[in-house]
Write a protein that holds these residues in place. Structure first.
Motif, PDB file in Angstrom:
ATOM      1  N   GLY A 196       0.824  -1.265  -0.069  1.00 15.94           N
ATOM      2  CA  GLY A 196      -0.058   0.110  -0.002  1.00 15.94           C
ATOM      3  C   GLY A 196       0.971   1.356   0.069  1.00 15.94           C
ATOM      4  N   THR A 197       0.378   2.277   0.458  1.00  7.99           N
ATOM      5  CA  THR A 197       0.995   3.680   0.556  1.00  7.99           C
ATOM      6  C   THR A 197       1.942   3.565   1.810  1.00  7.99           C
ATOM      7  OG1 THR A 197      -0.905   4.737  -0.352  1.00  7.99           O
ATOM      8  CG2 THR A 197       0.691   6.223   0.752  1.00  7.99           C
ATOM      9  N   VAL A 198       3.172   3.877   1.642  1.00  7.04           N
ATOM     10  CA  VAL A 198       4.304   4.003   2.550  1.00  7.04           C
ATOM     11  C   VAL A 198       4.772   5.393   2.574  1.00  7.04           C
ATOM     12  CG1 VAL A 198       4.666   1.692   2.557  1.00  7.04           C
ATOM     13  CG2 VAL A 198       5.907   2.891   1.230  1.00  7.04           C
ATOM     14  N   ARG A 199       5.604   5.820   3.602  1.00  9.11           N
ATOM     15  CA  ARG A 199       6.106   7.136   3.711  1.00  9.11           C
ATOM     16  C   ARG A 199       7.676   7.059   3.989  1.00  9.11           C
ATOM     17  NH1 ARG A 199       1.950  10.476   3.208  1.00  9.11           N
ATOM     18  NH2 ARG A 199       0.038   9.951   4.231  1.00  9.11           N
ATOM     19  N   ASP A 200       8.552   8.051   3.410  1.00  8.94           N
ATOM     20  CA  ASP A 200       9.797   8.055   3.466  1.00  8.94           C
ATOM     21  C   ASP A 200      10.169   7.932   5.124  1.00  8.94           C
ATOM     22  OD1 ASP A 200      12.333   8.609   2.897  1.00  8.94           O
ATOM     23  OD2 ASP A 200      12.442  10.849   3.009  1.00  8.94           O
ATOM     24  N   GLY A 201      11.107   7.151   5.377  1.00  6.44           N
ATOM     25  CA  GLY A 201      11.853   6.913   6.502  1.00  6.44           C
ATOM     26  C   GLY A 201      11.110   5.937   7.513  1.00  6.44           C
ATOM     27  N   GLU A 202       9.783   5.257   6.851  1.00  5.87           N
ATOM     28  CA  GLU A 202       9.167   4.111   7.334  1.00  5.87           C
ATOM     29  C   GLU A 202       9.852   2.980   7.509  1.00  5.87           C
ATOM     30  OE1 GLU A 202       4.399   4.959   7.627  1.00  5.87           O
ATOM     31  OE2 GLU A 202       5.163   3.946   6.067  1.00  5.87           O
ATOM     32  N   VAL A 203       9.887   1.827   8.399  1.00  9.53           N
ATOM     33  CA  VAL A 203      10.111   0.552   8.193  1.00  9.53           C
ATOM     34  C   VAL A 203       8.877  -0.275   8.210  1.00  9.53           C
ATOM     35  CG1 VAL A 203      11.567  -1.272   9.154  1.00  9.53           C
ATOM     36  CG2 VAL A 203      12.533   1.109   9.387  1.00  9.53           C
ATOM     37  N   VAL A 204       8.641  -0.954   7.251  1.00  8.87           N
ATOM     38  CA  VAL A 204       7.189  -1.675   6.759  1.00  8.87           C
ATOM     39  C   VAL A 204       7.529  -3.143   7.121  1.00  8.87           C
ATOM     40  CG1 VAL A 204       5.244  -2.082   5.524  1.00  8.87           C
ATOM     41  CG2 VAL A 204       6.610   0.222   5.389  1.00  8.87           C
ATOM     42  N   VAL A 205       7.019  -3.768   7.803  1.00 11.66           N
ATOM     43  CA  VAL A 205       7.271  -5.101   8.184  1.00 11.66           C
ATOM     44  C   VAL A 205       5.850  -5.890   7.842  1.00 11.66           C
ATOM     45  CG1 VAL A 205       7.820  -6.746   9.983  1.00 11.66           C
ATOM     46  CG2 VAL A 205       8.709  -4.748  10.232  1.00 11.66           C
ATOM     47  N   ARG A 206       5.985  -6.978   7.083  1.00 11.10           N
ATOM     48  CA  ARG A 206       4.971  -7.692   6.779  1.00 11.10           C
ATOM     49  C   ARG A 206       5.246  -9.052   6.876  1.00 11.10           C
ATOM     50  NH1 ARG A 206       0.559  -6.847   3.160  1.00 11.10           N
ATOM     51  NH2 ARG A 206       0.697  -4.993   4.158  1.00 11.10           N
ATOM     52  N   GLU A 207       4.280  -9.747   7.741  1.00  7.75           N
ATOM     53  CA  GLU A 207       4.484 -11.021   8.150  1.00  7.75           C
ATOM     54  C   GLU A 207       3.772 -11.948   6.914  1.00  7.75           C
ATOM     55  OE1 GLU A 207       2.932 -11.345  11.912  1.00  7.75           O
ATOM     56  OE2 GLU A 207       4.839 -10.670  12.999  1.00  7.75           O
ATOM     57  N   PHE A 208       4.356 -12.885   6.634  1.00 11.08           N
ATOM     58  CA  PHE A 208       3.603 -13.671   5.731  1.00 11.08           C
ATOM     59  C   PHE A 208       4.043 -15.246   6.009  1.00 11.08           C
ATOM     60  CE2 PHE A 208       7.612 -12.671   3.469  1.00 11.08           C
ATOM     61  CZ  PHE A 208       8.081 -13.786   2.752  1.00 11.08           C
ATOM     62  N   ASP A 234      13.437   4.177   1.484  1.00  8.04           N
ATOM     63  CA  ASP A 234      14.628   5.242   1.849  1.00  8.04           C
ATOM     64  C   ASP A 234      14.034   6.675   1.177  1.00  8.04           C
ATOM     65  OD1 ASP A 234      14.455   4.561  -0.905  1.00  8.04           O
ATOM     66  OD2 ASP A 234      16.415   3.623  -0.788  1.00  8.04           O
ATOM     67  N   GLY A 235      12.872   6.631   0.377  1.00  8.20           N
ATOM     68  CA  GLY A 235      12.525   7.841  -0.259  1.00  8.20           C
ATOM     69  C   GLY A 235      13.116   8.497  -1.552  1.00  8.20           C
ATOM     70  N   LEU A 236      14.205   7.652  -1.948  1.00 12.83           N
ATOM     71  CA  LEU A 236      15.052   8.046  -3.260  1.00 12.83           C
ATOM     72  C   LEU A 236      14.040   8.246  -4.413  1.00 12.83           C
ATOM     73  CD1 LEU A 236      18.040   5.860  -3.232  1.00 12.83           C
ATOM     74  CD2 LEU A 236      17.897   7.955  -2.379  1.00 12.83           C
ATOM     75  N   PHE A 237      13.003   7.555  -4.545  1.00 14.72           N
ATOM     76  CA  PHE A 237      11.971   7.663  -5.352  1.00 14.72           C
ATOM     77  C   PHE A 237      10.573   7.892  -4.846  1.00 14.72           C
ATOM     78  CE2 PHE A 237      15.480   5.305  -7.161  1.00 14.72           C
ATOM     79  CZ  PHE A 237      16.116   6.293  -8.094  1.00 14.72           C
ATOM     80  N   ALA A 238       9.652   8.773  -5.315  1.00 15.23           N
ATOM     81  CA  ALA A 238       8.576   8.672  -5.166  1.00 15.23           C
ATOM     82  C   ALA A 238       7.655   7.963  -5.970  1.00 15.23           C
ATOM     83  CB  ALA A 238       8.077  10.136  -4.752  1.00 15.23           C
ATOM     84  N   GLY A 239       6.510   7.507  -5.650  1.00 18.88           N
ATOM     85  CA  GLY A 239       5.573   7.006  -6.677  1.00 18.88           C
ATOM     86  C   GLY A 239       5.378   5.432  -6.367  1.00 18.88           C
ATOM     87  N   TRP A 240       5.053   4.614  -7.490  1.00 24.65           N
ATOM     88  CA  TRP A 240       4.994   3.207  -7.407  1.00 24.65           C
ATOM     89  C   TRP A 240       6.126   2.506  -7.498  1.00 24.65           C
ATOM     90  CZ3 TRP A 240       5.338  -0.903 -10.699  1.00 24.65           C
ATOM     91  CH2 TRP A 240       4.656  -2.113 -10.234  1.00 24.65           C
ATOM     92  N   GLN A 241       6.500   1.584  -6.696  1.00 22.38           N
ATOM     93  CA  GLN A 241       7.615   0.847  -6.528  1.00 22.38           C
ATOM     94  C   GLN A 241       7.139  -0.666  -6.566  1.00 22.38           C
ATOM     95  OE1 GLN A 241      10.762   2.311  -5.837  1.00 22.38           O
ATOM     96  NE2 GLN A 241       9.678   4.426  -5.903  1.00 22.38           N
TER      97      GLN A 241
END
Length: 143
Positions: free
Chosen positions: A53-65, A111-118
């Motif tokens: 989904g949408t994430v912000r620069d500087g976040e550490v997103v953890v997804r368990e699967f 890391d926010g080097l690139f904005a938009g869809w990744q």
């Protein structure tokens, strides 16, 4: 008095170094899907997707699967490769018996080097087949 000031300065410097630069790292944890891995998974060669989904620069997103072994033989995860240094995957290194599930944790350092869809890819090598199981990780980065 001179020593008192020196001690205060040293303690202040140590405190600033220990606390970092004050930048806040946000950690977002979410539970994710179960991916089924079997002989037919490698035959069709279609990747599974984890959408962050949408994430912000500087976040550490953890997804368990989880990976479920739907084969008739124990499965061993031989290794993981990601196409970006911002993705890490941690998992239990024990063999997965037929029908059992292995919990995994994907960490994405935004890391926010690139904005938009990744779109990032994680390749999982297992003992079930010579080709790797591909997982696609998608996100929309806001700076």
């Amino acid at each position: 008095m001179r020593w008192g000031r020196a001690i205060v300065v040293i303690v202040s410097v140590v405190f600033v170094i220990a606390c970092g630069d004050g930048a806040k790292t946000n950690r977002v944890v979410a539970h994710g899907p179960v991916f089924v891995v079997s002989d037919s998974t490698f035959a069709i060669n279609i990747p599974d997707t984890i959408a962050l989904g949408t994430v912000r620069d500087g976040e550490v997103v953890v997804r368990e699967f989880r990976l479920r072994n739907d084969s008739d033989v124990p499965m061993v995860i031989l290794g993981l490769d990601a196409n970006c240094g911002c993705i890490e995957v941690d998992y239990d290194r024990h063999p997965i018996a037929p029908g059992e599930v292995c919990a995994m944790e994907l960490t994405y350092h935004v890391d926010g080097l690139f904005a938009g869809w990744q779109q990032k890819s994680v390749y999982i090598a297992t003992s079930l087949a010579p080709q790797k199981f591909r997982m696609v990780v998608t996100s929309f980065v806001k700076l």
